[in-house]
Design a protein around this motif. Structure first.
Motif, mmCIF file in Angstrom:
data_model
loop_
_atom_site.group_PDB
_atom_site.id
_atom_site.type_symbol
_atom_site.label_atom_id
_atom_site.label_comp_id
_atom_site.label_asym_id
_atom_site.label_seq_id
_atom_site.Cartn_x
_atom_site.Cartn_y
_atom_site.Cartn_z
ATOM 1 N N VAL A 196 0.869 -1.181 0.000
ATOM 2 C CA VAL A 196 0.000 0.000 0.000
ATOM 3 C C VAL A 196 0.904 1.227 0.000
ATOM 4 O O VAL A 196 1.720 1.392 0.918
ATOM 5 N N PRO A 197 0.801 2.098 -0.991
ATOM 6 C CA PRO A 197 1.723 3.228 -1.066
ATOM 7 C C PRO A 197 1.647 4.128 0.162
ATOM 8 O O PRO A 197 0.567 4.452 0.657
ATOM 9 N N ALA A 198 2.820 4.502 0.657
ATOM 10 C CA ALA A 198 2.925 5.471 1.745
ATOM 11 C C ALA A 198 3.356 6.803 1.161
ATOM 12 O O ALA A 198 4.074 6.843 0.157
ATOM 13 N N PRO A 199 2.927 7.918 1.747
ATOM 14 C CA PRO A 199 3.320 9.225 1.204
ATOM 15 C C PRO A 199 4.810 9.447 1.317
ATOM 16 O O PRO A 199 5.485 8.878 2.181
ATOM 17 N N GLY A 200 5.343 10.260 0.433
ATOM 18 C CA GLY A 200 6.772 10.517 0.432
ATOM 19 C C GLY A 200 7.243 11.163 1.719
ATOM 20 O O GLY A 200 6.544 11.960 2.350
ATOM 21 N N SER A 201 8.428 10.797 2.130
ATOM 22 C CA SER A 201 9.066 11.381 3.307
ATOM 23 C C SER A 201 10.546 11.519 3.007
ATOM 24 O O SER A 201 11.039 11.038 1.992
ATOM 25 N N THR A 202 11.273 12.168 3.873
ATOM 26 C CA THR A 202 12.682 12.422 3.624
ATOM 27 C C THR A 202 13.501 11.173 3.912
ATOM 28 O O THR A 202 13.523 10.700 5.056
ATOM 29 N N PRO A 203 14.152 10.561 2.917
ATOM 30 C CA PRO A 203 14.980 9.384 3.178
ATOM 31 C C PRO A 203 16.182 9.739 4.073
ATOM 32 O O PRO A 203 16.623 10.894 4.069
ATOM 33 N N ALA A 204 16.699 8.792 4.830
ATOM 34 C CA ALA A 204 16.111 7.475 4.985
ATOM 35 C C ALA A 204 14.954 7.537 5.965
ATOM 36 O O ALA A 204 15.027 8.230 6.973
ATOM 37 N N ALA A 205 13.890 6.793 5.640
ATOM 38 C CA ALA A 205 12.702 6.802 6.481
ATOM 39 C C ALA A 205 12.278 5.376 6.786
ATOM 40 O O ALA A 205 12.508 4.461 5.988
ATOM 41 N N GLN A 206 11.644 5.188 7.944
ATOM 42 C CA GLN A 206 11.105 3.886 8.304
ATOM 43 C C GLN A 206 9.923 4.075 9.240
ATOM 44 O O GLN A 206 9.817 5.077 9.947
ATOM 45 N N LEU A 207 9.005 3.099 9.224
ATOM 46 C CA LEU A 207 7.905 3.034 10.168
ATOM 47 C C LEU A 207 8.234 1.976 11.211
ATOM 48 O O LEU A 207 8.567 0.838 10.866
ATOM 49 N N ARG A 208 8.173 2.359 12.465
ATOM 50 C CA ARG A 208 8.531 1.455 13.551
ATOM 51 C C ARG A 208 7.349 0.619 14.025
ATOM 52 O O ARG A 208 7.493 -0.561 14.294
ATOM 53 N N ARG A 209 6.173 1.263 14.171
ATOM 54 C CA ARG A 209 5.003 0.558 14.678
ATOM 55 C C ARG A 209 3.761 1.031 13.942
ATOM 56 O O ARG A 209 3.723 2.140 13.402
ATOM 57 N N ILE A 210 2.731 0.157 13.931
ATOM 58 C CA ILE A 210 1.482 0.461 13.256
ATOM 59 C C ILE A 210 0.338 -0.046 14.118
ATOM 60 O O ILE A 210 0.471 -1.050 14.826
ATOM 61 N N ALA A 211 -0.791 0.670 14.094
ATOM 62 C CA ALA A 211 -1.965 0.279 14.870
ATOM 63 C C ALA A 211 -3.205 0.707 14.119
ATOM 64 O O ALA A 211 -3.189 1.682 13.362
ATOM 65 N N ALA A 212 -4.309 -0.013 14.326
ATOM 66 C CA ALA A 212 -5.564 0.309 13.661
ATOM 67 C C ALA A 212 -6.708 0.234 14.654
ATOM 68 O O ALA A 212 -6.709 -0.604 15.565
ATOM 69 N N ALA A 213 -7.697 1.112 14.458
ATOM 70 C CA ALA A 213 -8.918 1.073 15.257
ATOM 71 C C ALA A 213 -10.074 0.490 14.452
ATOM 72 O O ALA A 213 -11.132 0.203 15.009
ATOM 73 N N GLY A 214 -9.881 0.323 13.157
ATOM 74 C CA GLY A 214 -10.896 -0.208 12.271
ATOM 75 C C GLY A 214 -10.469 -0.008 10.833
ATOM 76 O O GLY A 214 -9.361 0.472 10.562
ATOM 77 N N PRO A 215 -11.315 -0.358 9.873
ATOM 78 C CA PRO A 215 -10.914 -0.237 8.456
ATOM 79 C C PRO A 215 -10.685 1.201 8.018
ATOM 80 O O PRO A 215 -9.964 1.434 7.047
ATOM 81 N N GLY A 216 -11.264 2.177 8.725
ATOM 82 C CA GLY A 216 -11.126 3.566 8.318
ATOM 83 C C GLY A 216 -10.233 4.393 9.202
ATOM 84 O O GLY A 216 -10.224 5.633 9.072
#
Length: 375
Positions: free
Chosen positions: A39-59
């Motif tokens: 799923v494409p993530a928006p551009g950010s300044t390299p080097a970039a990484q996501l450490r953790r992710i969480a969801a409350a529902g599909p939206g």
């Protein structure tokens, strides 16, 4: 003392092994592809990484990490929000916080929490209000030596953060307005990397403890008082994530750094199960890499593990629970040249899952933030 963490600080992965079955361990099944998709993530300044992710529902989902990292140098805070259609990058400039965000926990579309590594005097505690992140006040805010490493929200809505205050590992608990630090973990030289709610209102933490020149995996439970489980022994082993189905059904994932080597040396994946009386180490289906996150299904049963296989980096690597076995599953082809996953999380109400990490294991440009979705 903070332990050395390999590249992204992620942790081990496993494959096709049945707990307690030597025969199954000797014959891991062939990896198979499932319907994970990039799923494409928006551009950010390299080097970039996501450490953790969480969801409350599909939206509603959140992912946090860092951008503008230069090798070993810490980057700037990065936060993304999923609105059901696409990821957008949150503007954090007004916070005045420049450190890396290390964890996130979501409640609903208008409430989530995040913590970050110290920038200046101490770590921040951030609250999502439905449109932006705001800094929240708590006892010890701005106090030298206060560090918040991870955050979660229990089924009763209470917020729990693990970290350090007064030189000791502790939990910070609150309802969003009133906060208190709990008794120190009765373990010296401990580092905590993850906090997760248990099914009975209890809270569990994972990390490591110094042991004779190295460190071993540490897991402890808070239910009004601390219970520290026996160490998960290994060669410089740390626990990065937990899944607690019951007090006698706990899975821990981590990385074993081994006996040493040059900077950037890959570690070995570590997977262990607690049955209420002892830990059992489950042998992974590959020997070099990392296991980083573990997530449960709608029934509360451990379901997916995210990781990284050093010996086959062409796609992302997962473990999927099949009965009493863990089977290797590969992510989509072409999503990234050599994706490295740091976390996996369920999407409530859907049976689906998110994962997050970066487009390559090297924290140098042009590495970018990366997400995948299953189901």
């Amino acid at each position: 003392m903070r332990r050395r963490r390999f590249v992204a600080g992620a942790l081990g992965t496993a494959s096709g092994v049945v707990l307690g079955s030597a025969a199954a361990r000797a014959a891991a099944p062939t990896p198979r592809t499932q319907d994970w998709r990039a799923v494409p993530a928006p551009g950010s300044t390299p080097a970039a990484q996501l450490r953790r992710i969480a969801a409350a529902g599909p939206g509603a989902a959140w992912a946090v990490g860092e951008e503008g990292r230069g090798g070993p140098s810490q980057g700037l805070a990065l936060a993304l929000y999923w609105n059901g259609t696409s990821w957008t990058k949150s503007d954090l400039a007004s916070l005045g916080y420049t450190g890396r965000l290390s964890d996130v926990a979501g409640v609903c579309a208008t409430a989530a929490w995040s913590v970050g590594l110290p920038s200046g005097d101490a770590s921040p505690l951030l609250r999502w209000d439905g449109s932006a992140w705001r800094e929240a006040s708590f006892p010890g805010r701005g106090e030298t030596g206060v560090r918040l490493d991870a955050v979660t929200v229990g089924s009763d809505g209470r917020v729990w953060a693990c970290g350090t205050r007064g030189g000791a590992a502790r939990l910070l608990c609150g309802d969003g307005k009133r906060w208190r630090w709990l008794d120190p973990l009765p373990v010296t030289t401990a580092n905590l990397y993850r906090v997760v709610p248990g099914p009975s209102g209890d809270v569990w933490v994972g990390g490591d403890q110094a042991t004779g020149g190295g460190w071993s995996g540490l897991v402890a439970r808070w239910n009004g008082a601390w219970t520290v489980l026996p160490l998960i022994t290994g060669l410089r082993l740390g626990i990065g994530d937990l899944h607690v189905a019951a007090a006698d059904d706990v899975w821990a994932v981590g990385t074993e750094a081994g006996v040493g080597g040059p900077p950037g040396r890959p570690g070995n994946p570590a997977l262990a199960h607690w049955d209420g009386s002892a830990w059992t180490r489950v042998q992974p289906g590959f020997t070099v890499g990392a296991l980083s996150g573990i997530a449960g299904d709608a029934d509360g049963r451990a379901a997916w593990i995210a990781g990284w296989n050093y010996q086959d980096q062409s796609r992302s690597t997962y473990l999927r629970r099949d009965g009493d076995a863990w089977t290797v599953v590969r992510g989509p082809a072409g999503g990234a040249t050599a994706p490295y996953l740091n976390d996996v999380a369920p999407i409530p109400g859907t049976g689906g899952f998110w994962s997050a990490g970066m487009t390559s294991p090297a924290p140098y440009p042009p590495t970018e933030a990366y997400t995948e979705r299953w189901g």
